[in-house]
Design a protein around this motif. Structure first.
Motif, PDB file in Angstrom:
ATOM      1  N   ASP A 171       0.818  -1.214   0.000  1.00 53.56           N
ATOM      2  CA  ASP A 171       0.000   0.000   0.000  1.00 53.56           C
ATOM      3  C   ASP A 171       0.853   1.265   0.000  1.00 53.56           C
ATOM      4  O   ASP A 171       0.331   2.371   0.110  1.00 53.56           O
ATOM      5  N   LEU A 172       2.152   1.135  -0.156  1.00 56.74           N
ATOM      6  CA  LEU A 172       3.020   2.300  -0.277  1.00 56.74           C
ATOM      7  C   LEU A 172       3.025   2.758  -1.735  1.00 56.74           C
ATOM      8  O   LEU A 172       4.016   2.647  -2.451  1.00 56.74           O
ATOM      9  N   VAL A 173       1.881   3.263  -2.159  1.00 55.57           N
ATOM     10  CA  VAL A 173       1.734   3.750  -3.530  1.00 55.57           C
ATOM     11  C   VAL A 173       2.316   5.153  -3.604  1.00 55.57           C
ATOM     12  O   VAL A 173       1.825   6.072  -2.951  1.00 55.57           O
ATOM     13  N   ILE A 174       3.355   5.324  -4.394  1.00 54.06           N
ATOM     14  CA  ILE A 174       4.007   6.636  -4.479  1.00 54.06           C
ATOM     15  C   ILE A 174       3.658   7.387  -5.758  1.00 54.06           C
ATOM     16  O   ILE A 174       3.813   8.596  -5.828  1.00 54.06           O
ATOM     17  N   LEU A 175       3.176   6.663  -6.782  1.00 55.22           N
ATOM     18  CA  LEU A 175       2.767   7.291  -8.036  1.00 55.22           C
ATOM     19  C   LEU A 175       1.531   6.582  -8.585  1.00 55.22           C
ATOM     20  O   LEU A 175       1.410   5.359  -8.448  1.00 55.22           O
ATOM     21  N   GLN A 176       0.621   7.341  -9.187  1.00 51.28           N
ATOM     22  CA  GLN A 176      -0.540   6.775  -9.868  1.00 51.28           C
ATOM     23  C   GLN A 176      -0.763   7.521 -11.174  1.00 51.28           C
ATOM     24  O   GLN A 176      -0.449   8.707 -11.282  1.00 51.28           O
ATOM     25  N   ASN A 177      -1.320   6.807 -12.152  1.00 50.46           N
ATOM     26  CA  ASN A 177      -1.551   7.471 -13.441  1.00 50.46           C
ATOM     27  C   ASN A 177      -2.771   8.385 -13.408  1.00 50.46           C
ATOM     28  O   ASN A 177      -3.662   8.237 -12.581  1.00 50.46           O
ATOM     29  N   TYR A 178      -2.755   9.359 -14.314  1.00 50.60           N
ATOM     30  CA  TYR A 178      -3.914  10.225 -14.522  1.00 50.60           C
ATOM     31  C   TYR A 178      -3.906  10.663 -15.992  1.00 50.60           C
ATOM     32  O   TYR A 178      -2.883  10.609 -16.672  1.00 50.60           O
ATOM     33  N   ILE A 179      -5.058  11.063 -16.480  1.00 50.15           N
ATOM     34  CA  ILE A 179      -5.196  11.439 -17.886  1.00 50.15           C
ATOM     35  C   ILE A 179      -4.675  12.855 -18.112  1.00 50.15           C
ATOM     36  O   ILE A 179      -4.999  13.775 -17.368  1.00 50.15           O
ATOM     37  N   LEU A 180      -3.864  13.014 -19.142  1.00 49.16           N
ATOM     38  CA  LEU A 180      -3.332  14.321 -19.519  1.00 49.16           C
ATOM     39  C   LEU A 180      -4.240  14.954 -20.562  1.00 49.16           C
ATOM     40  O   LEU A 180      -4.460  14.398 -21.637  1.00 49.16           O
ATOM     41  N   LYS A 181      -4.784  16.101 -20.237  1.00 49.55           N
ATOM     42  CA  LYS A 181      -5.669  16.779 -21.187  1.00 49.55           C
ATOM     43  C   LYS A 181      -4.898  17.149 -22.448  1.00 49.55           C
ATOM     44  O   LYS A 181      -3.827  17.741 -22.384  1.00 49.55           O
ATOM     45  N   GLY A 182      -5.456  16.773 -23.569  1.00 50.53           N
ATOM     46  CA  GLY A 182      -4.845  17.113 -24.838  1.00 50.53           C
ATOM     47  C   GLY A 182      -3.710  16.206 -25.255  1.00 50.53           C
ATOM     48  O   GLY A 182      -3.207  16.316 -26.373  1.00 50.53           O
TER      49      GLY A 182
END
Length: 322
Positions: A171-182
């Motif tokens: 559970d030591l999540v240090i980065l997660q993806n996200y959508i980049l606009k454009g």
């Protein structure tokens, strides 16, 4: 100094355990559809599984199946490492997906606890199945990784781990993806992918004095892979591999011994690392075997199939053939 650090590391008893990847109905806070920067603080409200807690987390997955060409996805640092960031180029190619990711702001993983030594990039399917894509090794202030997967719909996370061959994310999540606009273009279908995570207690404490220990990097006199091998063998031993997978554990111990035997021979560093990585993989196999056998044993005990001596009770024993 490094010898003393390694001696201290070996002396640390890892009271860890790990869990299989069975479905767990637990959920925690959702990541809003507005793609807010993720927060990594987990609520420890999971249900017991193999005597530990498994916590859940929802992350957005993206369907790359109908994409032609490349697309970019962002990676945001969580509250555990807010200065971390990164991005990944994802490209679908005839039944496989290529991911080229880069990261900035990573620090040695054992800053989160002496038992954590490295980072792992995971792909999480919409059903919550994690796939270990590979080890992310901090190289100064930057890191990068290029991997291939047969998955087509997934989310990406990076976690701190005790060694590279783990089969379930911590559970030591240090980065997660996200959508980049454009930038995240194409036929994209955001999906909430629920992933099960091992809480920090699974590998021992991650607070107090552990956070002040000297940080371990891959460029130390003692290679990071050797620390990981020691970690993996100790965790397998703590999980009962000596009882349930002794032959496999013995092989891991021998591989670790071979790696340690080359420590004073810099000209054989590649061979040392090769032995150490083999020890990690073998120790993880031993741990998994031990988990499965213990689970079967516990299920039989609960159903009354076996008694305390490990044999069939008289009432359940098969009637001898006349």
């Amino acid at each position: 100094m490094k010898r003393n650090l390694l001696a201290v590391f070996i002396a640390c008893t890892l009271c860890g355990g790990a869990a299989g990847q069975e479905t767990n109905p637990t959920t925690t806070d959702q990541w809003p559809q507005g793609q807010q920067k993720p927060q990594a603080e987990m609520q420890n409200n999971g249900v017991p599984l193999y005597r530990i807690q498994v916590v859940g987390r929802d992350i957005p997955a993206i369907n790359y199946f109908h994409r032609s060409g490349k697309t970019e996805i962002g990676l945001a640092g969580t509250s555990l490492l807010p200065d971390a960031k990164g991005s990944a180029i994802v490209e679908s190619r005839r039944g496989r997906t290529v991911i080229d990711a880069n990261f900035k702001g990573l620090k040695p993983a054992n800053a989160f606890g002496v038992q954590y030594l490295t980072y792992v990039l995971w792909a999480i399917t919409p059903e919550g199945r994690p796939m270990n894509l590979g080890e992310v090794l901090p190289d100064g202030s930057k890191s990068e990784i290029s991997v291939t997967t047969d998955l087509q719909s997934f989310g990406l996370i990076v976690t701190a781990e005790p060694y590279f061959a783990v089969t379930m994310p911590s559970d030591l999540v240090i980065l997660q993806n996200y959508i980049l606009k454009g930038k995240t273009q194409g036929v994209i279908a955001p999906i909430n992918a629920h992933v099960l995570l091992l809480p920090r207690g699974a590998y021992g404490e991650t607070s107090g004095e552990h956070t002040t220990r000297e940080l371990i990097t891959r460029n130390d006199a003692w290679p990071l892979e050797l620390y990981e091998a020691i970690n993996a063998v100790q965790i397998a031993e703590a999980e009962g591999a000596g009882k349930y997978a002794n032959d496999t554990l013995a092989t891991a111990r021998q591989q670790l011994h071979d790696a340690q035997g080359l420590q004073d021979h810099e000209s054989q560093r590649k061979q040392e690392i090769s032995y150490a990585r083999a020890a990690v993989q073998t120790a993880e196999d031993a741990r998994i075997v031990a988990l499965r056998k213990k689970r079967v044993e516990e299920e039989r005990a609960q159903s009354g199939v076996v008694n305390s001596s490990g044999t069939l009770p008289a009432e359940n024993a098969a009637t001898p053939q006349r």
